[in-house]
Design an enzyme around this catalytic site. Structure first.
Site, PDB file in Angstrom:
ATOM      1  N   ASP A 164      26.605  10.791 -47.931  1.00 52.45           N
ATOM      2  CA  ASP A 164      26.208  12.148 -48.304  1.00 52.45           C
ATOM      3  C   ASP A 164      25.293  12.107 -49.514  1.00 52.45           C
ATOM      4  O   ASP A 164      25.655  11.575 -50.565  1.00 52.45           O
ATOM      5  CB  ASP A 164      27.448  12.979 -48.642  1.00 52.45           C
ATOM      6  CG  ASP A 164      27.074  14.334 -49.245  1.00 52.45           C
ATOM      7  OD1 ASP A 164      26.686  15.219 -48.472  1.00 52.45           O
ATOM      8  OD2 ASP A 164      27.163  14.484 -50.478  1.00 52.45           O
ATOM      9  N   TYR A 184      19.558  15.504 -55.646  1.00 49.51           N
ATOM     10  CA  TYR A 184      20.133  14.333 -56.330  1.00 49.51           C
ATOM     11  C   TYR A 184      19.052  13.346 -56.765  1.00 49.51           C
ATOM     12  O   TYR A 184      19.294  12.502 -57.623  1.00 49.51           O
ATOM     13  CB  TYR A 184      21.130  13.593 -55.429  1.00 49.51           C
ATOM     14  CG  TYR A 184      22.349  14.361 -55.030  1.00 49.51           C
ATOM     15  CD1 TYR A 184      22.659  15.606 -55.581  1.00 49.51           C
ATOM     16  CD2 TYR A 184      23.231  13.838 -54.078  1.00 49.51           C
ATOM     17  CE1 TYR A 184      23.784  16.305 -55.191  1.00 49.51           C
ATOM     18  CE2 TYR A 184      24.360  14.531 -53.691  1.00 49.51           C
ATOM     19  CZ  TYR A 184      24.632  15.763 -54.233  1.00 49.51           C
ATOM     20  OH  TYR A 184      25.756  16.450 -53.835  1.00 49.51           O
ATOM     21  N   LYS A 204      21.034  17.624 -48.099  1.00 46.79           N
ATOM     22  CA  LYS A 204      21.062  19.056 -48.373  1.00 46.79           C
ATOM     23  C   LYS A 204      19.697  19.558 -48.848  1.00 46.79           C
ATOM     24  O   LYS A 204      18.979  18.855 -49.556  1.00 46.79           O
ATOM     25  CB  LYS A 204      22.103  19.370 -49.458  1.00 46.79           C
ATOM     26  CG  LYS A 204      23.465  18.731 -49.237  1.00 46.79           C
ATOM     27  CD  LYS A 204      24.401  18.991 -50.402  1.00 46.79           C
ATOM     28  CE  LYS A 204      25.597  18.078 -50.381  1.00 46.79           C
ATOM     29  NZ  LYS A 204      25.254  16.677 -50.699  1.00 46.79           N
ATOM     30  N   HIS A 238      22.316  23.762 -49.671  1.00 45.02           N
ATOM     31  CA  HIS A 238      23.099  23.276 -50.813  1.00 45.02           C
ATOM     32  C   HIS A 238      23.875  24.380 -51.527  1.00 45.02           C
ATOM     33  O   HIS A 238      24.928  24.130 -52.119  1.00 45.02           O
ATOM     34  CB  HIS A 238      22.148  22.573 -51.795  1.00 45.02           C
ATOM     35  CG  HIS A 238      22.812  21.547 -52.650  1.00 45.02           C
ATOM     36  ND1 HIS A 238      22.191  20.394 -53.063  1.00 45.02           N
ATOM     37  CD2 HIS A 238      24.052  21.482 -53.177  1.00 45.02           C
ATOM     38  CE1 HIS A 238      23.020  19.678 -53.806  1.00 45.02           C
ATOM     39  NE2 HIS A 238      24.156  20.326 -53.899  1.00 45.02           N
TER      40      HIS A 238
END
Length: 290
Positions: free
Chosen positions: A42, A47, A72, A105
């Site tokens: 994931d 990120y 996401k 997200h």
């Protein structure tokens, strides 16, 4: 151990997360996870480590179809055309043509018309075969209701904060009623140790007592709790011994009484941001091109 999503796609119940994992540490962490046995990874556009996740999967030598990739769309890329392009950015960084699970997200409730358009783009990507399943993250029951007023595809997954100190029973019930898999982020309450005050889940005496009874660690007990209750869990770590430890949860079973103890630890205190507080003004950021 797999979960069957509402469109028939099989997803590993236990995955490996890379939230706040620096890009420089991501490749090795993901390679360690894959060699340990994790098959769900994931990540997220926000990120900043999708490229490294993709590199780790390639370096692992595993066939692409053996690794379930979840990522996401960040709120800055919400909107129909923007979200279609967000797929191109994520797929390009990951080095894949198809993403297994593509999710929004945040709910972005203050600009929900953008959320609806973003989700419509996910439905298009699903219909076109570019993703195998679609879902959401940090959606509360009222957000799900609002989405499903217009959506034609029920989300397969809702990824939310769930750990013994914040169990979110209302969200879990809302997901279950709609055939949505609840996926726990911060599943072992890591957020309680670096953001909370007082006891963290790792030091909780009740969890420690259950762990001692099984010859396991508190983290293993918490992960087992998620799996036994039918949730997906995505613990994260950059330490090889912890990555291995968090996967070693398939050789014991919690009793009903022990599960009740874990459920009873809920404090009602959220560790992450309130979904309603996530706005483009406060959380918007540009997501780089592939």
């Amino acid at each position: 151990m797999n979960l069957t999503l509402n469109n028939g796609v099989e997803m590993p119940a236990l995955g490996f997360g890379v939230f706040q994992t620096p890009p420089g540490e991501t490749v090795e962490a993901v390679r360690t996870a894959l060699s340990t046995g994790y098959r769900l990874i994931d990540t997220a556009a926000a990120y900043g480590n999708e490229r490294e996740v993709g590199e780790a999967i390639i370096r692992s030598g595993l066939p692409r179809e053996d690794v379930f990739i979840e990522t996401k769309v960040w709120i800055s890329d919400f909107g129909y055309d923007q979200t279609l392009h967000a797929f191109d950015k994520s797929a390009g960084k990951l080095g894949v043509d198809r993403i297994d699970l593509f999710i929004l997200h945040q709910a972005l409730p203050g600009r929900f018309e953008l959320t609806r358009e973003a989700y419509r783009a996910l439905e298009t990507l699903l219909a076109d075969g570019k993703v195998r399943a679609i879902g959401v993250s940090n959606f509360m029951p009222d957000h799900l209701d609002a989405l499903l007023e217009k959506a034609t595809v029920v989300p397969a997954v809702n990824q939310v904060e769930v750990h013994p100190y914040f169990t979110q029973p209302d969200v879990r019930a809302a997901d279950e009623a709609r055939g949505i898999v609840t996926q726990a982020w911060s599943p072992i309450g890591g957020i309680t140790s670096y953001r909370g005050t007082g006891t963290s889940t790792f030091d909780d005496p009740a969890i420690g007592e259950i762990a001692a009874a099984h010859g396991k660690t508190p983290a293993q007990v918490m992960i087992r709790w998620h799996l036994q209750e039918g949730r997906s869990a995505i613990p994260k770590s950059v330490r090889a011994e912890r990555i291995v430890e968090n996967f070693d949860v398939f050789d014991f079973e919690l009793t009903d009484d022990q599960i009740a103890v874990l459920e009873g630890l809920d404090t009602g205190v959220r560790g992450g941001p309130e979904p309603a507080d996530v706005t483009l003004e406060t959380f918007g950021r540009d997501i780089p091109e592939a």
